[in-house]
Design an enzyme around this catalytic site. Structure first.
Site, mmCIF file in Angstrom:
data_model
loop_
_atom_site.group_PDB
_atom_site.id
_atom_site.type_symbol
_atom_site.label_atom_id
_atom_site.label_comp_id
_atom_site.label_asym_id
_atom_site.label_seq_id
_atom_site.Cartn_x
_atom_site.Cartn_y
_atom_site.Cartn_z
ATOM 1 C CB THR A 103 2.228 3.615 -1.757
ATOM 2 O OG1 THR A 103 1.526 4.231 -0.727
ATOM 3 C CG2 THR A 103 2.732 2.451 -1.187
ATOM 4 N N GLY A 154 -3.194 2.973 -1.108
ATOM 5 C CA GLY A 154 -4.000 3.326 0.056
ATOM 6 C C GLY A 154 -4.733 2.038 0.558
ATOM 7 C CB SER A 181 -3.522 0.327 3.550
ATOM 8 O OG SER A 181 -4.320 0.730 4.707
ATOM 9 N NE ARG A 186 2.796 3.936 8.658
ATOM 10 C CZ ARG A 186 2.304 4.508 7.512
ATOM 11 N NH1 ARG A 186 2.923 4.466 6.283
ATOM 12 N NH2 ARG A 186 1.010 4.749 7.578
#
Ligand code: GLY
Length: 524
Positions: free
Chosen positions: A326, A419, A398, A50
């Site tokens: 994503t 999301g 998420s 991340r």
């Protein structure tokens, strides 16, 4: 890579680099993500790559002089960029588990960048939608738009020379080329020019974190999930645990009653998410407490099988999700090693910024932090402490990559973009396969729903049948169509451990397909 004798991890690293070229709205070098690995020998790993807030960032990052949230600063350009984790994460996955030379995994992506790709419809549509925002930044415009500002169209060849050059540096120098070399220097120079805080030292200090997977059991299967800073693993685990005693299996599928109870579990998991979850390196995150029956049983007791509850009963209101970009892929090799990888730039094409000379889009992931302490509104934002911006912190995500094993053997690999709706999509698929024993293609195709606590509404894909919508409304839910016609893009794999047969199922909601080495693929 599988044909060349590599394993699932080699293939995953190569795919992740290639998607940075072919699907730049989400595939990335300038973002971050999570990779779950389950090896045939039983070992597992949760690689957290991340993005991390630059060390000079604090919780006022997105506040203007009057203390109001500056949405422009969150969405575009320099200030929302977290230190990208993708290259470090992929290099770490390769270092621990890969078998082919690292440069060989980067090489196909470099070729795709330098020789060019034929633009596919999904990329063309994304570029058309975001052309005006990409045009704000000269290097982004030069890469994705024609000289007159119109976007590159489907069927055209897109050559990305700077990206090819960056990939060449990475192939030759490994992650150091990115974090301690020319790429960090180019990005730091662009940030300094714009007065943003991200600098070369932030790059040099970035490390991926290899965490223990979060493992829970349901219906005799072992679910391998991503722990925080993903909220997805905890929320999925809470939802299946909340639902287990309702014995929905007897419903035989996602009936209106099953969808109602699923929404109620989801409402409660999302409320807990907002209250408790954040970066475990920055504050203590009570994962064990959240998954303990002592916490879940009273929460479950508030679920009325006949009637929708109101989200206000479960804490302060929470923000509406923003459209994010994503992407997820799943890989299983012949030996039974598996990878579930979800990575992101946050919004589509991130903050729309390419630092000159680098050839790739930078994330606006810091937008995933809560922008204003204590301000949690019904329609706007969350203000809880665990996810406030702070130097070195990773924003709450998420993303929910998931691998399911039975008797130690991989049986399902899944994950999705979307999301906050990622959690709903992945939980629905896993629940469908485990609880209702639905074959994977039908589980992927089934119309999806999302209840994220706030807004207090059950949102559904356009394909959800009218009769089901009406039935859900009679339970007392506010039933609304999702803003987009579809929810998620969950490319998944089912595996039969007895025969070793692998079934790859592409989700056709956006774009994508299943592939196998020629000698293992069935005739078309
Ligand atoms: N930026 C989307 C996520 O991490 O959940």
């Amino acid at each position: 890579m599988l044909t060349r004798g590599g394993n699932a991890i080699d293939a995953a690293v190569a795919v992740a680099f290639a998607l940075a070229v072919t699907y730049p709205e989400a595939g990335n070098l300038g973002g971050g993500g999570f990779m779950l690995v389950a090896l045939a020998d039983g070992r597992t790993a949760a690689i957290d790559y991340r993005e991390t807030a630059p060390r000079r960032v604090d919780e006022a990052l997105f506040l203007d002089a009057r203390g109001a949230v500056d949405q422009e600063r969150r969405a575009f350009g320099h200030h929302a960029v977290g230190v990208p984790g993708t290259v470090a994460g992929l290099a770490e996955a390769h270092r621990r588990f890969g078998t082919l030379p690292f440069a060989a995994l980067v090489e196909p992506a470099r070729r795709l960048a330098e020789e060019g790709i034929v633009v596919q419809p999904a990329l063309a549509a994304g570029l058309a939608e975001h052309a005006r925002d990409l045009a704000r930044f000269p290097a982004s415009a030069a890469q994705f738009l024609h000289a007159d500002g119109t976007p590159v169209e489907a069927g055209e060849r897109l050559v990305q020379r700077d990206l090819g050059n960056s990939l060449r540096w990475i192939a030759e120098g490994g992650a150091a080329a990115f974090y301690d070399g020319p790429i960090a220097a180019l990005i730091a120079a662009e940030m300094a020019r714009a007065g943003a805080s991200l600098d070369a030292r932030d790059f040099a200090e970035y490390r991926p974190i290899v965490r223990d997977v979060l493992a829970v059991r349901h219906r005799g299967a072992e679910l391998l999930l991503m722990p925080p800073p993903s909220s997805g693993g905890v929320a999925l685990a809470q939802m299946v645990a909340l639902l287990a005693p309702f014995e929905l299996r007897r419903e035989g599928g996602f009936t209106p009653r099953a969808r109602h109870l699923f929404a109620e579990a989801s409402r409660r998991a999302f409320a807990d998410r907002a209250r408790w979850l954040g970066d475990p390196e920055a504050s203590a995150i009570p994962v064990a407490m959240l998954l303990d029956e002592a916490h879940l049983a009273p929460l479950r007791a508030t679920i009325d099988p006949q009637r929708a509850s109101r989200s206000d009963a479960f804490g302060p209101p929470l923000a509406e999700p923003r459209g994010s970009s994503t992407t997820h892929f799943s890989i299983v090799d012949a030996a039974g090693n598996a990878v579930a990888n979800t990575y992101t730039l946050e919004e589509r094409f991130g903050g729309k910024l390419v630092a000159p000379g680098t050839g790739f889009l930078l994330n606006n992931e810091l937008q995933d932090f809560n922008p204003q302490r204590g301000v949690t509104t019904r329609d706007g934002q969350i203000g809880t402490e665990p996810n406030l911006a702070r130097g070195g912190r990773r924003p709450l995500s998420s993303m929910t990559p998931c691998i399911v094993r039975r008797d130690g053997e991989v049986v399902l690999v899944t994950g999705s973009p979307g999301g906050r709706t990622i959690i709903s999509t992945v939980t629905q698929i896993v629940f469908d396969v485990l609880e209702f024993e639905t074959p994977l293609p039908q589980a992927i195709a089934r119309p999806r729903q999302h209840h994220g606590w706030f807004p207090d509404a059950l949102r559904h894909e356009a394909a959800l049948e009218e009769a089901t919508r009406t039935a859900l409304a009679t339970y007392g839910h506010v039933v609304e169509p999702a803003k987009q016609r579809w929810q998620g893009d969950a490319h998944s794999i089912a595996r039969d451990p007895t025969s070793g047969v692998v079934q790859a199922v592409a989700d056709d909601r956006v774009e994508g397909w299943a592939a196998a080495p020629p000698d293992e693929a069935p005739p078309r």
